[in-house]
Design an enzyme around this catalytic site. Structure first.
Site, mmCIF file in Angstrom:
data_model
loop_
_atom_site.group_PDB
_atom_site.id
_atom_site.type_symbol
_atom_site.label_atom_id
_atom_site.label_comp_id
_atom_site.label_asym_id
_atom_site.label_seq_id
_atom_site.Cartn_x
_atom_site.Cartn_y
_atom_site.Cartn_z
ATOM 1 N N VAL A 54 71.754 160.616 -37.595
ATOM 2 C CA VAL A 54 71.087 161.898 -37.835
ATOM 3 C C VAL A 54 70.954 162.623 -36.502
ATOM 4 C CG1 VAL A 54 68.935 163.017 -38.554
ATOM 5 C CG2 VAL A 54 69.775 161.025 -39.815
ATOM 6 N N ALA A 112 68.569 162.579 -31.658
ATOM 7 C CA ALA A 112 69.403 161.952 -32.685
ATOM 8 C C ALA A 112 68.951 160.508 -32.868
ATOM 9 C CB ALA A 112 70.868 161.994 -32.269
ATOM 10 N N LYS A 113 69.391 159.881 -33.901
ATOM 11 C CA LYS A 113 69.106 158.458 -34.106
ATOM 12 C C LYS A 113 70.091 157.915 -35.112
ATOM 13 C CE LYS A 113 65.986 155.427 -32.681
ATOM 14 N NZ LYS A 113 65.290 155.374 -31.388
ATOM 15 N N GLY A 114 70.326 156.618 -35.041
ATOM 16 C CA GLY A 114 71.236 155.989 -35.998
ATOM 17 C C GLY A 114 70.664 154.681 -36.493
ATOM 18 N N ASP A 149 68.354 150.180 -29.938
ATOM 19 C CA ASP A 149 67.019 150.275 -30.538
ATOM 20 C C ASP A 149 66.724 148.882 -31.100
ATOM 21 O OD1 ASP A 149 64.821 152.319 -31.246
ATOM 22 O OD2 ASP A 149 65.153 151.335 -33.154
#
Ligand code: NAD
Length: 423
Positions: free
Chosen positions: A66, A111-113, A152
């Site tokens: 995202v 952003a992040k996944g 993460d």
């Protein structure tokens, strides 16, 4: 990272993110059209990844990336591997990255996944195949000028090495700046491993100065003793404070005279990450950690652990949010009314992304800094951000959390308006 066994988020955390955004928008009288844009992530990508398991069978894993905002720079944010990963969580973490980078004034968007999987039940080869397939399917989305992943929960330097290699194989170019949190030999930054904990220590130091508290007389309790918890403990001890209680997923330890943090870190390395059984401390009920008598409390494990149910019984004067989203909005209100100073996650744990930014800069220059240099620059960035937030809190008579959101939303919306909306 790798050791977080967090419970799945049951509530919509994205609702919490929107709650703060809307409050900040009201304070700065934000144009409602800009608010509409900031409420939605810019791009959501979902991929179904068929992976051959070691026994020859296939499993299909769902992955997300995202990009909440790329207004102030390329997307930046970690990739989480966990059975509880879902779109709501990834959207929330992506939005927090937007605000975090803006509070720190570093030129990234948010952003992040994540991949919904249980890495504890997968072999290294299965994890490698999953990682490579994820990056291959996202080749059009990721890039050093587009969107830069990092570790993460349950991903680490090795995961980043596989990501970098997959990207480079697909482009035919050596591009170390495609990910951060890499091993130093692949272009990682010195000081990255300890950066989040060091940033927590620095922001707690600034908050203590603001409140006229002498850190050498302060006691600290820490929930979670993984990367963030253990390095926060080391940093706070080096600043003169006494860590009197810590907990992890297995149990809790206390010692009124102060725990030997270095010895405890060594002990956890030799005991599969667990603090339980450490000599020189008494074990106690981990449920009591957040409520224990201390001056400074560091939640450094899970989301949504400080709630309306327990916020009223917290005795600490300062809470430094090492974890992302440890406090629910109703708990935050209670803490503010009770005069507890909360250093919000988007300021307190931003040391990690700040040194990730340094890593990206060093990779692009092809010239690498010493650890002292990295730590010195980190301190400059953290202190400047803390002072910016403090100034906004004074101006608007609000909490440090609200001030961080006000500052971040203003910085992002100013740039958005300056660039204009390409419609
Ligand atoms: P980690 O996996 O290294 O450590 C997590 C710790 O929390 C472990 O000690 C684990 O035992 C403990 N824990 C899990 N469940 C618990 C429970 N119920 N009670 C008490 N302790 C429990 O993870 P990490 O990298 O330290 O990340 C922790 C948090 O900090 C996450 O919210 C993460 O998103 C956030 N964060 C991490 C970084 C970073 O650079 N590592 C940066 C910013 C934010």
């Amino acid at each position: 990272m790798g050791r977080l066994r967090s419970k799945t988020i049951q509530v919509s955390t994205y609702e919490y993110v929107l709650n703060y955004l809307e409050k900040a928008a009201k304070i700065i009288d934000l144009d409602p059209n800009v608010l509409k844009i900031l409420k939605e992530p810019r791009k959501v990508t979902m991929v179904n990844l068929p992976i051959q398991m070691d026994d020859g069978s296939f499993q299909v894993f769902t992955g997300y990336r995202v990009q909440h905002s790329i207004v102030r720079g390329p997307g930046k944010g970690g990739v989480r591997y966990h059975p509880g990963v879902n779109l709501d969580e990834v959207k929330s973490l992506a939005a927090w990255m937007t605000w975090k980078c803006a509070v720190l004034g570093i030129p990234f968007g948010g952003a992040k996944g994540g991949i919904t999987c249980d890495p504890k039940k997968m072999s290294p080869h299965e994890l490698e195949r999953l990682t490579r397939r994820y990056v291959s399917d996202l080749m059009g989305v990721l890039g050093p000028e587009k969107d830069i992943p990092a570790p993460d929960v349950n991903t680490n330097e090795q995961t980043m090495a596989w990501m970098m290699d997959t990207y480079c194989m697909n482009t035919g170019q050596y591009t170390s700046s495609i990910v951060t949190g890499k091993p130093v030999v692949l272009g990682g930054s010195r000081g990255r491993h300890a950066a989040t904990g060091n940033g927590v220590g620095l922001s707690v130091r600034e908050a203590a100065n603001m409140l006229g508290m002498d850190l050498s007389k302060c006691t600290v309790a820490i929930q979670g003793f993984g990367n963030v918890g253990s390095f926060s403990a080391l940093s706070l001890v080096s600043l003169g404070a006494k860590v009197i209680a810590v907990s992890d997923v297995n149990g809790a330890l206390r010692n009124k005279k102060g725990l030997d943090v270095e010895a405890l870190i060594k002990y956890t390395k030799e005991n599969n990450g667990s603090i339980v059984g450490f000599p020189g401390a008494e074990e106690f009920d981990p449920q009591k950690l957040l409520r224990c008598k201390c001056d400074i409390l560091i939640p450094a494990a899970l989301e949504n652990v400080i709630t309306a149910k327990n916020a009223g019984s917290i005795k600490a004067k300062i809470i430094g949010e090492g974890a992302n989203g440890p406090t629910t909005p109703d708990a935050d209100e209670i803490l503010f009314q009770n005069g507890v100073t909360v250093i919000p996650d988007i300021l307190c744990n931003a040391g990690g992304v700040t040194v990730s930014y340094f890593e990206w800069v060093q990779d692009r220059m092809g010239y690498f800094w010493s650890e002292e240099d990295v730590n010195h620059r980190l301190e400059e960035h953290m202190v400047r951000a803390f002072n910016d937030v403090r100034r906004v809190a004074r101006e608007h008579q609000c909490s440090l959390r609200m001030a961080s959101y006000v500052l971040a939303v203003k910085r992002v919306s100013d740039v958005l308006l300056m660039r204009g909306v390409y419609a």
